[in-house]
Enzyme design. Structure first.
Site, PDB file in Angstrom:
ATOM      1  N   ASP A 149     -24.644 -62.275 -26.191  1.00 24.08           N
ATOM      2  CA  ASP A 149     -24.899 -62.218 -27.638  1.00 24.08           C
ATOM      3  C   ASP A 149     -23.828 -62.928 -28.467  1.00 24.08           C
ATOM      4  OD1 ASP A 149     -27.214 -60.847 -27.109  1.00 24.08           O
ATOM      5  OD2 ASP A 149     -26.416 -58.876 -27.615  1.00 24.08           O
ATOM      6  N   CYS A 180     -40.168 -63.252 -25.694  1.00 25.51           N
ATOM      7  CA  CYS A 180     -39.550 -63.568 -26.973  1.00 25.51           C
ATOM      8  C   CYS A 180     -38.856 -64.907 -26.829  1.00 25.51           C
ATOM      9  CB  CYS A 180     -38.593 -62.473 -27.417  1.00 25.51           C
ATOM     10  SG  CYS A 180     -37.062 -62.475 -26.530  1.00 25.51           S
ATOM     11  N   LYS A 196     -26.004 -52.361 -34.169  1.00 21.83           N
ATOM     12  CA  LYS A 196     -27.473 -52.372 -34.113  1.00 21.83           C
ATOM     13  C   LYS A 196     -27.961 -51.914 -32.743  1.00 21.83           C
ATOM     14  CE  LYS A 196     -29.486 -56.376 -32.999  1.00 21.83           C
ATOM     15  NZ  LYS A 196     -30.534 -56.596 -31.986  1.00 21.83           N
ATOM     16  N   ASN A 197     -27.379 -52.478 -31.688  1.00 13.26           N
ATOM     17  CA  ASN A 197     -27.921 -52.203 -30.357  1.00 13.26           C
ATOM     18  C   ASN A 197     -27.559 -50.821 -29.824  1.00 13.26           C
ATOM     19  OD1 ASN A 197     -29.250 -54.585 -30.427  1.00 13.26           O
ATOM     20  ND2 ASN A 197     -27.851 -55.695 -29.062  1.00 13.26           N
ATOM     21  N   ARG A 233     -32.328 -59.376 -39.152  1.00 15.46           N
ATOM     22  CA  ARG A 233     -32.585 -58.372 -38.116  1.00 15.46           C
ATOM     23  C   ARG A 233     -31.286 -57.727 -37.657  1.00 15.46           C
ATOM     24  NH1 ARG A 233     -36.073 -60.381 -33.272  1.00 15.46           N
ATOM     25  NH2 ARG A 233     -35.527 -58.245 -32.802  1.00 15.46           N
ATOM     26  N   ARG A 267     -38.321 -61.868 -20.507  1.00 16.11           N
ATOM     27  CA  ARG A 267     -37.828 -60.503 -20.673  1.00 16.11           C
ATOM     28  C   ARG A 267     -38.801 -59.421 -20.202  1.00 16.11           C
ATOM     29  NH1 ARG A 267     -34.846 -60.046 -26.355  1.00 16.11           N
ATOM     30  NH2 ARG A 267     -33.741 -58.360 -25.327  1.00 16.11           N
TER      31      ARG A 267
HETATM   32  C1  EPZ Z   1     -30.092 -55.891 -24.674  1.00 17.05           C
HETATM   33  O1  EPZ Z   1     -31.364 -56.405 -24.356  1.00 17.05           O
HETATM   34  C2  EPZ Z   1     -29.798 -56.286 -26.099  1.00 17.05           C
HETATM   35  N1  EPZ Z   1     -30.837 -55.777 -26.980  1.00 17.05           N
HETATM   36  C3  EPZ Z   1     -29.735 -57.813 -26.219  1.00 17.05           C
HETATM   37  O2  EPZ Z   1     -29.332 -58.127 -27.533  1.00 17.05           O
HETATM   38  C4  EPZ Z   1     -28.689 -58.350 -25.249  1.00 17.05           C
HETATM   39  O3  EPZ Z   1     -28.699 -59.752 -25.288  1.00 17.05           O
HETATM   40  C5  EPZ Z   1     -28.987 -57.855 -23.833  1.00 17.05           C
HETATM   41  O4  EPZ Z   1     -29.093 -56.408 -23.817  1.00 17.05           O
HETATM   42  C6  EPZ Z   1     -27.930 -58.262 -22.819  1.00 17.05           C
HETATM   43  O5  EPZ Z   1     -26.674 -57.792 -23.225  1.00 17.05           O
HETATM   44  C7  EPZ Z   1     -30.790 -54.536 -27.396  1.00 17.05           C
HETATM   45  O6  EPZ Z   1     -29.891 -53.776 -27.059  1.00 17.05           O
HETATM   46  C8  EPZ Z   1     -31.864 -54.099 -28.325  1.00 17.05           C
HETATM   47  P1  EPZ Z   1     -31.309 -56.495 -20.408  1.00 17.05           P
HETATM   48  P2  EPZ Z   1     -32.156 -55.904 -23.055  1.00 17.05           P
HETATM   49  O7  EPZ Z   1     -32.348 -55.529 -19.979  1.00 17.05           O
HETATM   50  O8  EPZ Z   1     -31.832 -54.475 -22.830  1.00 17.05           O
HETATM   51  C9  EPZ Z   1     -33.809 -59.022 -17.226  1.00 17.05           C
HETATM   52  C10 EPZ Z   1     -29.416 -59.294 -29.596  1.00 17.05           C
HETATM   53  O9  EPZ Z   1     -29.280 -60.491 -29.973  1.00 17.05           O
HETATM   54  N2  EPZ Z   1     -34.652 -57.822 -17.063  1.00 17.05           N
HETATM   55  O10 EPZ Z   1     -29.888 -56.172 -20.111  1.00 17.05           O
HETATM   56  O11 EPZ Z   1     -33.562 -56.302 -23.213  1.00 17.05           O
HETATM   57  C11 EPZ Z   1     -33.938 -59.642 -18.609  1.00 17.05           C
HETATM   58  O12 EPZ Z   1     -35.063 -60.453 -18.707  1.00 17.05           O
HETATM   59  C12 EPZ Z   1     -30.197 -58.959 -28.357  1.00 17.05           C
HETATM   60  O13 EPZ Z   1     -28.942 -58.332 -30.237  1.00 17.05           O
HETATM   61  C13 EPZ Z   1     -35.604 -57.806 -16.068  1.00 17.05           C
HETATM   62  O14 EPZ Z   1     -35.764 -58.758 -15.305  1.00 17.05           O
HETATM   63  O15 EPZ Z   1     -31.452 -56.797 -21.957  1.00 17.05           O
HETATM   64  C14 EPZ Z   1     -32.629 -60.377 -18.738  1.00 17.05           C
HETATM   65  O16 EPZ Z   1     -32.716 -61.598 -18.075  1.00 17.05           O
HETATM   66  C15 EPZ Z   1     -30.910 -60.072 -27.744  1.00 17.05           C
HETATM   67  N3  EPZ Z   1     -36.393 -56.690 -15.950  1.00 17.05           N
HETATM   68  C16 EPZ Z   1     -31.648 -59.463 -18.001  1.00 17.05           C
HETATM   69  O17 EPZ Z   1     -32.456 -58.629 -17.146  1.00 17.05           O
HETATM   70  C17 EPZ Z   1     -36.245 -55.611 -16.759  1.00 17.05           C
HETATM   71  O18 EPZ Z   1     -37.002 -54.628 -16.607  1.00 17.05           O
HETATM   72  C18 EPZ Z   1     -30.809 -58.562 -18.880  1.00 17.05           C
HETATM   73  O19 EPZ Z   1     -31.657 -57.905 -19.802  1.00 17.05           O
HETATM   74  C19 EPZ Z   1     -35.258 -55.629 -17.758  1.00 17.05           C
HETATM   75  C20 EPZ Z   1     -34.471 -56.749 -17.892  1.00 17.05           C
END
Ligand code: EPZ
Length: 411
Positions: free
Chosen positions: A300, A108, A13-14, A392, A113
């Protein structure tokens, strides 16, 4: 009851959600295979791309996208709020059309996030970005985005992907330092390379992209879903069964597999498949886990491993370092008899002799599946409400588990 049998693993999915966004970078057709088309998140992304003007066709596990007819660069709140993955249209739209307007996704269940890293990176590439009425309004300089050296203060999967896609069509070279290394990013990068992008360093923390003036269409088979794989590995471990996971890659799950082995389960790659087996009468041992960016233990899979630890011998400590609020499954597992104490970002899980079936509520995708896993081994019946979260991210989960002997039905 020990689960035994085979489970086909779907495309990730991701990876798929981002590959769909990569289609926006070209006016030629993109063809994807091993696409998890039945997932609700894929349907939300389809809705968004069609709103923008793309033509999309599906058949079984294939998807074709053509972004030539795009007529708007605005991604509206009503669609974006359904799924945060839709923020990934920002980089491609801005790079190809010079402007884009995308709704801020909002928080969320698992945390606030923010998307500040996506925005800052695009600004470093020369974009002017304003936030108005809940929308990110982005404008590229005349002549398009410029390559830049971007050092992420924090590892982010989505920001790495958004900027890597934007950089493929920027002028000059972009270097993404402290980039994320998840297999889904490598898959996206490999597809971009097939489209004509110039990218080096995929799978390392420094990705170098040399911009080109246009990209072409491509055919790409989506990488197997490592989180779905890891989830069914835990199902085999918890039930004391033996499951062959078809078309799955253990190399993408090294940290999770190593932890599973320490609990007393055997995991091995057999050709394109993974075999997971546990001696049914031997109790699993408690282990400590800390979530980290890839190649560390994936956030995850944290909820699924917690479900397993509830029944292990001794205690296990889980520390969640990626999201601030990813323990919503704890009170639900407690309703089934689990003994878990949360303190800040850590949870101590003390193994109990048994879980008992109860009525529980799903709060996010991975929390929901952790409840399914707990329900498989709990004494009596478990009813999980709000299963739309599950839909989802898990294709045909009921059929896949039933095929291995689980007693589960959707009502
Ligand atoms: C991706 O989310 C995945 N989603 C998530 O999967 C997964 O948990 C996550 O990566 C971590 O592996 C998709 O790929 C659609 P991040 P993403 O940016 O890209 C902070 C699932 O269950 N951050 O790596 O949104 C953020 O808040 C889902 O399939 C900032 O502060 O994750 C988090 O604490 C849930 N500023 C950390 O970084 C930003 O601009 C990592 O988030 C971006 C992120």
């Amino acid at each position: 009851m020990p689960l035994r049998g085979e489970i086909p693993i779907s495309g990730a999915k991701n990876a798929a959600l981002k590959l769909m966004c990569a289609s926006l970078l070209t006016d030629q057709s993109m063809h994807f295979e091993n696409s998890p088309n039945t997932l609700r998140d894929m349907q939300s992304q389809t809705e968004l791309l069609e709103y923008l003007g793309c033509t999309i066709s599906h058949s079984h596990n294939a998807m074709a996208i053509n972004a030539r007819p795009i007529h708007t660069q605005t991604a509206p709140y009503d669609i974006v709020r359904k799924m945060r993955g839709s923020i990934l249209v920002l980089g491609p739209l801005l790079a190809r059309f010079g402007h884009a307007k995308v709704s801020l996704p909002g928080g969320c269940a698992i945390g606030t996030r923010p998307v500040d890293l996506h925005i800052q990176g695009l600004e470093e590439m020369g974009a002017t970005i304003t936030l108005e009425e809940g929308y990110i309004n982005a404008q590229a300089p005349a002549g398009g985005l410029n390559g830049a050296k971007i050092l992420f203060p924090k590892v982010s999967v989505g920001a790495t992907e958004n900027l890597m896609m934007a950089a493929t069509l920027a002028r000059g070279t972009t270097i993404l330092a402290n980039a994320a290394r998840e297999p889904e990013i490598v898959d996206l990068g490999e597809c971009l390379i097939k489209m004509g992008a110039k990218i080096d360093g995929l799978g390392t923390d420094t990705i170098r992209i040399e911009g080109v003036s246009s990209l072409n269409g491509a055919h790409h088979s989506i990488v197997p879903d490592r989180i779905e794989t890891g989830t069914y590995m835990v199902a085999a471990a918890m039930t004391g069964g033996e499951i062959l996971l078809k078309n799955a890659r253990l190399e993408h799950l090294s940290a999770a597999a190593a932890h599973l082995t320490h609990t007393g389960v055997t995991v091995e790659q057999l050709g394109n498949d993974i075999l997971v087996a546990r001696t049914p009468d031997r109790r699993l041992k408690g282990i400590d886990i800390m979530t980290e960016p890839h190649p560390g233990f994936p956030t995850d899979l944290q909820a699924q491993f917690m479900a397993m630890l509830t029944l292990c011998e001794g205690a296990g400590l889980i520390t969640e370092t990626i999201f601030e609020n990813r323990f919503m499954h704890v009170p639900e597992l407690a309703r089934m008899g689990a003994d878990i104490t949360v303190h800040g970002h850590s949870a101590i899980v003390r193994g109990v002799e048994k879980l008992t079936g109860a009525e529980v509520m799903a709060t996010d995708l991975r929390a929901s599946v952790a409840l399914v896993l707990a329900g498989l081994v709990a004494e009596g019946e478990t009813t999980i409400n709000r299963i739309y979260h599950l839909e989802r991210g898990y294709e045909r989960i009921v059929e896949k588990l039933e095929g291995c002997g689980a007693i589960i039905k959707k009502v």
